[in-house]
Design a protein around this motif. Structure first.
Motif, PDB file in Angstrom:
ATOM      1  N   LEU A 182      -7.641  95.659 -14.214  1.00  0.00           N
ATOM      2  CA  LEU A 182      -7.230  95.368 -12.839  1.00  0.00           C
ATOM      3  C   LEU A 182      -5.813  94.795 -12.787  1.00  0.00           C
ATOM      4  CD1 LEU A 182     -10.481  93.902 -11.242  1.00  0.00           C
ATOM      5  CD2 LEU A 182      -9.407  96.114 -10.805  1.00  0.00           C
ATOM      6  N   PHE A 183      -5.486  93.945 -13.738  1.00  0.00           N
ATOM      7  CA  PHE A 183      -4.143  93.376 -13.782  1.00  0.00           C
ATOM      8  C   PHE A 183      -3.094  94.460 -14.057  1.00  0.00           C
ATOM      9  CE2 PHE A 183      -0.618  91.444 -16.190  1.00  0.00           C
ATOM     10  CZ  PHE A 183      -0.142  90.580 -15.206  1.00  0.00           C
ATOM     11  N   ILE A 184      -3.399  95.354 -14.972  1.00  0.00           N
ATOM     12  CA  ILE A 184      -2.465  96.441 -15.276  1.00  0.00           C
ATOM     13  C   ILE A 184      -2.280  97.340 -14.055  1.00  0.00           C
ATOM     14  CG2 ILE A 184      -2.174  98.543 -16.663  1.00  0.00           C
ATOM     15  CD1 ILE A 184      -3.414  96.965 -19.005  1.00  0.00           C
ATOM     16  N   ILE A 185      -3.347  97.643 -13.346  1.00  0.00           N
ATOM     17  CA  ILE A 185      -3.248  98.450 -12.119  1.00  0.00           C
ATOM     18  C   ILE A 185      -2.390  97.732 -11.085  1.00  0.00           C
ATOM     19  CG2 ILE A 185      -4.578  99.337 -10.150  1.00  0.00           C
ATOM     20  CD1 ILE A 185      -6.831  99.963 -12.164  1.00  0.00           C
ATOM     21  N   TYR A 186      -2.581  96.432 -10.943  1.00  0.00           N
ATOM     22  CA  TYR A 186      -1.778  95.643  -9.994  1.00  0.00           C
ATOM     23  C   TYR A 186      -0.299  95.674 -10.381  1.00  0.00           C
ATOM     24  CZ  TYR A 186       0.416  91.572  -7.907  1.00  0.00           C
ATOM     25  OH  TYR A 186       1.289  90.746  -7.248  1.00  0.00           O
ATOM     26  N   VAL A 187       0.014  95.487 -11.650  1.00  0.00           N
ATOM     27  CA  VAL A 187       1.411  95.478 -12.095  1.00  0.00           C
ATOM     28  C   VAL A 187       2.052  96.850 -11.856  1.00  0.00           C
ATOM     29  CG1 VAL A 187       2.894  95.312 -14.142  1.00  0.00           C
ATOM     30  CG2 VAL A 187       1.121  93.599 -13.740  1.00  0.00           C
ATOM     31  N   VAL A 188       1.343  97.915 -12.155  1.00  0.00           N
ATOM     32  CA  VAL A 188       1.871  99.261 -11.929  1.00  0.00           C
ATOM     33  C   VAL A 188       2.104  99.493 -10.436  1.00  0.00           C
ATOM     34  CG1 VAL A 188       1.282 101.728 -12.056  1.00  0.00           C
ATOM     35  CG2 VAL A 188       0.923 100.253 -14.032  1.00  0.00           C
ATOM     36  N   LEU A 189       1.182  99.057  -9.598  1.00  0.00           N
ATOM     37  CA  LEU A 189       1.323  99.210  -8.152  1.00  0.00           C
ATOM     38  C   LEU A 189       2.542  98.449  -7.644  1.00  0.00           C
ATOM     39  CD1 LEU A 189       0.055 100.255  -5.469  1.00  0.00           C
ATOM     40  CD2 LEU A 189      -1.161  98.076  -5.363  1.00  0.00           C
ATOM     41  N   VAL A 190       2.722  97.215  -8.081  1.00  0.00           N
ATOM     42  CA  VAL A 190       3.854  96.403  -7.632  1.00  0.00           C
ATOM     43  C   VAL A 190       5.177  96.984  -8.129  1.00  0.00           C
ATOM     44  CG1 VAL A 190       4.954  94.149  -7.879  1.00  0.00           C
ATOM     45  CG2 VAL A 190       2.543  94.285  -7.309  1.00  0.00           C
ATOM     46  N   ILE A 191       5.234  97.383  -9.381  1.00  0.00           N
ATOM     47  CA  ILE A 191       6.471  97.939  -9.925  1.00  0.00           C
ATOM     48  C   ILE A 191       6.836  99.246  -9.230  1.00  0.00           C
ATOM     49  CG2 ILE A 191       7.497  99.002 -11.989  1.00  0.00           C
ATOM     50  CD1 ILE A 191       6.106  96.814 -13.616  1.00  0.00           C
ATOM     51  N   SER A 192       5.855 100.098  -8.981  1.00  0.00           N
ATOM     52  CA  SER A 192       6.163 101.361  -8.306  1.00  0.00           C
ATOM     53  C   SER A 192       6.581 101.127  -6.860  1.00  0.00           C
ATOM     54  CB  SER A 192       4.980 102.330  -8.390  1.00  0.00           C
ATOM     55  OG  SER A 192       3.861 101.792  -7.726  1.00  0.00           O
ATOM     56  N   ALA A 193       5.967 100.161  -6.188  1.00  0.00           N
ATOM     57  CA  ALA A 193       6.359  99.857  -4.809  1.00  0.00           C
ATOM     58  C   ALA A 193       7.771  99.268  -4.766  1.00  0.00           C
ATOM     59  CB  ALA A 193       5.356  98.892  -4.179  1.00  0.00           C
ATOM     60  N   LEU A 194       8.079  98.358  -5.680  1.00  0.00           N
ATOM     61  CA  LEU A 194       9.428  97.786  -5.729  1.00  0.00           C
ATOM     62  C   LEU A 194      10.482  98.839  -6.066  1.00  0.00           C
ATOM     63  CD1 LEU A 194       9.100  94.303  -7.435  1.00  0.00           C
ATOM     64  CD2 LEU A 194       9.983  94.807  -5.168  1.00  0.00           C
ATOM     65  N   ALA A 195      10.185  99.696  -7.025  1.00  0.00           N
ATOM     66  CA  ALA A 195      11.137 100.738  -7.388  1.00  0.00           C
ATOM     67  C   ALA A 195      11.373 101.685  -6.217  1.00  0.00           C
ATOM     68  CB  ALA A 195      10.626 101.510  -8.601  1.00  0.00           C
ATOM     69  N   ASP A 196      10.323 102.030  -5.510  1.00  0.00           N
ATOM     70  CA  ASP A 196      10.455 102.910  -4.355  1.00  0.00           C
ATOM     71  C   ASP A 196      11.221 102.225  -3.233  1.00  0.00           C
ATOM     72  OD1 ASP A 196       9.971 105.338  -2.992  1.00  0.00           O
ATOM     73  OD2 ASP A 196       8.327 104.403  -1.899  1.00  0.00           O
ATOM     74  N   CYS A 197      10.948 100.946  -3.026  1.00  0.00           N
ATOM     75  CA  CYS A 197      11.607 100.183  -1.963  1.00  0.00           C
ATOM     76  C   CYS A 197      13.093  99.998  -2.244  1.00  0.00           C
ATOM     77  CB  CYS A 197      10.928  98.828  -1.813  1.00  0.00           C
ATOM     78  SG  CYS A 197      11.726  97.719  -0.648  1.00  0.00           S
ATOM     79  N   LEU A 198      13.427  99.603  -3.450  1.00  0.00           N
ATOM     80  CA  LEU A 198      14.813  99.281  -3.776  1.00  0.00           C
ATOM     81  C   LEU A 198      15.643 100.498  -4.174  1.00  0.00           C
ATOM     82  CD1 LEU A 198      14.185  96.003  -5.783  1.00  0.00           C
ATOM     83  CD2 LEU A 198      14.877  96.245  -3.396  1.00  0.00           C
ATOM     84  N   GLY A 199      15.009 101.604  -4.479  1.00  0.00           N
ATOM     85  CA  GLY A 199      15.736 102.757  -4.965  1.00  0.00           C
ATOM     86  C   GLY A 199      16.113 103.788  -3.922  1.00  0.00           C
ATOM     87  N   GLY A 200      15.632 103.671  -2.716  1.00  0.00           N
ATOM     88  CA  GLY A 200      15.910 104.688  -1.716  1.00  0.00           C
ATOM     89  C   GLY A 200      17.248 104.526  -1.038  1.00  0.00           C
ATOM     90  N   GLU A 201      17.767 105.624  -0.503  1.00  0.00           N
ATOM     91  CA  GLU A 201      19.032 105.586   0.208  1.00  0.00           C
ATOM     92  C   GLU A 201      18.839 105.362   1.705  1.00  0.00           C
ATOM     93  OE1 GLU A 201      21.254 109.071  -0.654  1.00  0.00           O
ATOM     94  OE2 GLU A 201      21.354 108.647  -2.787  1.00  0.00           O
ATOM     95  N   ARG A 202      17.733 105.855   2.236  1.00  0.00           N
ATOM     96  CA  ARG A 202      17.495 105.710   3.678  1.00  0.00           C
ATOM     97  C   ARG A 202      16.903 104.341   3.982  1.00  0.00           C
ATOM     98  NH1 ARG A 202      14.587 111.265   3.911  1.00  0.00           N
ATOM     99  NH2 ARG A 202      12.952 109.838   3.362  1.00  0.00           N
ATOM    100  N   ARG A 203      17.116 103.878   5.198  1.00  0.00           N
ATOM    101  CA  ARG A 203      16.613 102.567   5.602  1.00  0.00           C
ATOM    102  C   ARG A 203      15.102 102.580   5.737  1.00  0.00           C
ATOM    103  NH1 ARG A 203      19.332 100.474  10.846  1.00  0.00           N
ATOM    104  NH2 ARG A 203      17.208  99.749  10.837  1.00  0.00           N
ATOM    105  N   PRO A 204      14.438 101.529   5.240  1.00  0.00           N
ATOM    106  CA  PRO A 204      12.984 101.444   5.415  1.00  0.00           C
ATOM    107  C   PRO A 204      12.633 101.174   6.867  1.00  0.00           C
ATOM    108  CG  PRO A 204      13.798  99.613   4.062  1.00  0.00           C
ATOM    109  CD  PRO A 204      14.961 100.466   4.421  1.00  0.00           C
ATOM    110  N   ARG A 205      11.398 101.452   7.219  1.00  0.00           N
ATOM    111  CA  ARG A 205      10.941 101.215   8.586  1.00  0.00           C
ATOM    112  C   ARG A 205      10.470  99.771   8.744  1.00  0.00           C
ATOM    113  NH1 ARG A 205       6.560 105.561   9.704  1.00  0.00           N
ATOM    114  NH2 ARG A 205       6.085 105.198   7.547  1.00  0.00           N
ATOM    115  N   HIS A 206      10.591  99.260   9.918  1.00  0.00           N
ATOM    116  CA  HIS A 206      10.047  97.984  10.394  1.00  0.00           C
ATOM    117  C   HIS A 206      10.750  96.724   9.898  1.00  0.00           C
ATOM    118  CE1 HIS A 206       6.895 100.338  12.175  1.00  0.00           C
ATOM    119  NE2 HIS A 206       6.492 100.762  10.990  1.00  0.00           N
ATOM    120  N   LEU A 207      11.096  96.613   8.627  1.00  0.00           N
ATOM    121  CA  LEU A 207      11.721  95.408   8.073  1.00  0.00           C
ATOM    122  C   LEU A 207      12.930  95.791   7.231  1.00  0.00           C
ATOM    123  CD1 LEU A 207       8.571  93.474   6.758  1.00  0.00           C
ATOM    124  CD2 LEU A 207       9.871  92.944   8.804  1.00  0.00           C
TER     125      LEU A 207
END
Length: 103
Positions: free
Chosen positions: A8-33
């Protein structure tokens, strides 16, 4: 029990890392915040922050005509042996070469 928690911890770490990479790596502005607010949400709110990012924060893909949509290609790329123009030009060159005496 320990193995289950480790998985469960490994799944959580993978989820957080993939979400952060997706959030910080995009060129277009994110929605809402803003981007930094999404990064803090992903880091500080366990699981829910990453799930919220993937559900509502990711920028939508450009689908219709607009400033972000790429213009449609007018001609598709073909391999040389599938391109009738290339084959006609090749036949013309071979015919000319035969007429010139094979030079």
């Amino acid at each position: 029990m320990i193995r289950g928690l480790l998985v469960l911890f490994i799944i959580y770490v993978v989820l957080v890392i993939s979400a952060l990479a997706d959030c910080l790596g995009g060129e277009r502005r994110p929605r809402h915040l803003p981007r930094f607010a999404w990064a803090l949400t992903i880091l500080l709110v366990p699981v829910v922050g990453a799930v919220l990012w993937f559900a509502t924060g990711r920028p939508r893909a450009a689908t219709g005509p607009g400033p972000q949509a790429a213009p449609p290609s007018t001609r598709t790329q073909k391999a040389p042996d599938d391109d009738p123009e290339f084959l006609a030009e090749l036949a013309r060159r071979l015919k000319k070469k035969e007429e010139d005496g094979g030079k």
